[in-house]
Enzyme design. Structure first.
Site, PDB file in Angstrom:
ATOM      1  CG  HIS A 187     -40.358 -66.303  -9.273  1.00 35.27           C
ATOM      2  ND1 HIS A 187     -40.007 -67.522  -8.733  1.00 35.27           N
ATOM      3  CD2 HIS A 187     -40.935 -66.589 -10.467  1.00 35.27           C
ATOM      4  CE1 HIS A 187     -40.350 -68.502  -9.542  1.00 35.27           C
ATOM      5  NE2 HIS A 187     -40.926 -67.957 -10.624  1.00 35.27           N
ATOM      6  CB  THR A 212     -54.163 -56.161   1.834  1.00 34.59           C
ATOM      7  OG1 THR A 212     -54.905 -54.969   1.572  1.00 34.59           O
ATOM      8  CG2 THR A 212     -53.884 -56.867   0.525  1.00 34.59           C
TER       9      THR A 212
END
Length: 404
Positions: free
Chosen positions: A375, A323
């Site tokens: 994560h 993006t």
């Protein structure tokens, strides 16, 4: 004989849709493949076209109605003409009864006067070739083509610009509009991504001078060679990301329940801002695409996105997303994951800053990069190294071609 107009068959990932806009009214004539109605889904706007020449006979589902796959939304009469509708018959009869109109010293047929007003023509300048100097529709058409009778002092149509809203001093105005289905879906997915993923963001910065120098040197040759396709920055980032994804397969993976899905291909989504919201069309097999392929594909997707013509297939899948907030002036931001992907790269504004280069202070065009990652899937070490790899590839673009 009336033909049913039905909502299209929605993909499995789309439960239903909303009637956004009917482009025709009951009784209006329609040509084959002319747009009848827009149906907005969670992902795209689907156009329903006329199956043949005829007339829109009846609307069953009005605008803002929620419809399911293959639900009846109206009726179409094939081969009919607009005169078949009662309202249209009355309009034709009324126009037939109208007589010639005199404006100043000019005598015009009703059709000629209407056409002259629509094209902002000065009626006094029109030349009539009919009996007694009568101005016909053909005379007006000739004047439109030649521009000879254009009204010099006529202002632009007032309807072209919205009238300013006059608010009294101290008045507190509010406007409430329903959120579009696409906007609702975007909001839902963004919240889900933040609630379900252990999202972290790591930052770095890249010296864009090598890419900018390369682009400046070859952009004219590139555009000429590839039939007008312009060499931008996004293609370098897509190719650098594809190469980095090869080296860090965890970043190219996705999470499905308690399973990890490793993808042996590199389909990169490029976020495109449209009036309806942010959409992410997918570039397939980016590792095999050339810079020209990337640039032309992005340009085509951006155009279709602005026109609302992206399909479900264009935005389905994807293993990684890029993006670019820099086009709007963003210096730094934290992009949100595009689930079920596990990472997203954020580009930002290129800004000149003083940098220490070989013991000397130099002004360099720098860009901050942000990599948000899940994560649960990606360790911090791999995320940092992945971003450093992109930085190194962009600061030495030859490595992208050499894959080193």
């Amino acid at each position: 004989m009336a033909t049913e107009i039905k909502a299209p068959v929605f993909p499995e990932s789309v439960a239903d849709g909303t009637i956004a806009t009917w482009h025709k009214k009951p009784g209006e004539a329609v040509s084959r493949d002319e747009l009848l109605v827009d149906i907005e889904t969670d992902k795209v706007v689907i156009e329903v076209l006329a199956p043949a020449d005829g007339v829109l006979k009846e609307i069953i589902c009005a605008e803002d109605t929620t419809v399911n796959s293959e639900q009846l939304i109206g009726y179409f009469e094939e081969g009919a003409t607009a005169a078949a509708a009662p309202a249209a018959v009355e309009a034709v009869a009324a126009s037939a009864e109208e007589e010639d109109v005199q404006v100043g010293d000019k005598i015009l047929s009703p059709a000629a006067r209407k056409l002259a007003l629509e094209n902002n023509l000065d009626i006094a300048k029109l030349v009539g070739t009919g009996k007694g100097g009568r101005v016909s529709k053909e005379d007006v058409l000739n004047a439109v083509q030649s521009g000879a009778a254009k009204a010099s002092a006529a202002p632009a149509p007032v309807a072209a610009a919205p009238a300013p809203v006059v608010v009294a001093a101290g008045e507190r105005v509010e406007k409430r509009v329903p959120m579009s289905r696409m906007r609702q879906t975007i909001a839902k997915r963004l919240v889900e991504a933040q609630q379900t993923a252990a999202m972290l963001t790591t930052y770095n910065e890249v010296d864009m001078k090598p890419v900018m120098d390369l682009r400046k040197k070859y952009k004219d040759m590139f555009e000429k060679k590839h039939n007008g396709v312009r060499l931008g920055f996004m293609s370098f980032f897509v190719k650098a990301a594809a190469e980095a994804l090869k080296r860090f397969p965890d970043v190219n993976a996705s999470i499905d329940g308690t399973d990890i899905v490793y993808h042996g291909y590199y389909d990169i989504g490029v976020a495109v801002s449209t009036d309806r919201g942010l959409v992410v069309p997918i570039l397939r097999d980016t590792d095999t695409m050339s810079l020209a392929d990337v640039e032309s594909s992005i340009g085509e997707y951006a155009k279709r996105g602005r026109e609302g013509k992206l399909g479900i297939a264009d935005m389905t899948g994807g293993t990684f997303t890029i993006t670019n907030g820099g086009v709007f002036g963003s210096l730094m931001s934290t992009p949100i994951l595009n689930a079920p992907q596990t990472a997203i790269l954020g580009m930002h504004k290129i800004q000149e800053r003083p940098m220490a280069i070989n013991g000397q202070v130099e002004i360099r065009p720098m860009m901050y990069l942000a990599l948000s990652y899940d994560h649960r899937m990606i360790d911090g070490k791999d995320a940092v190294q992945f971003l450093v790899t992109i930085k190194e590839l962009l600061e030495d673009p030859a490595r992208i071609l050499l894959e080193v």
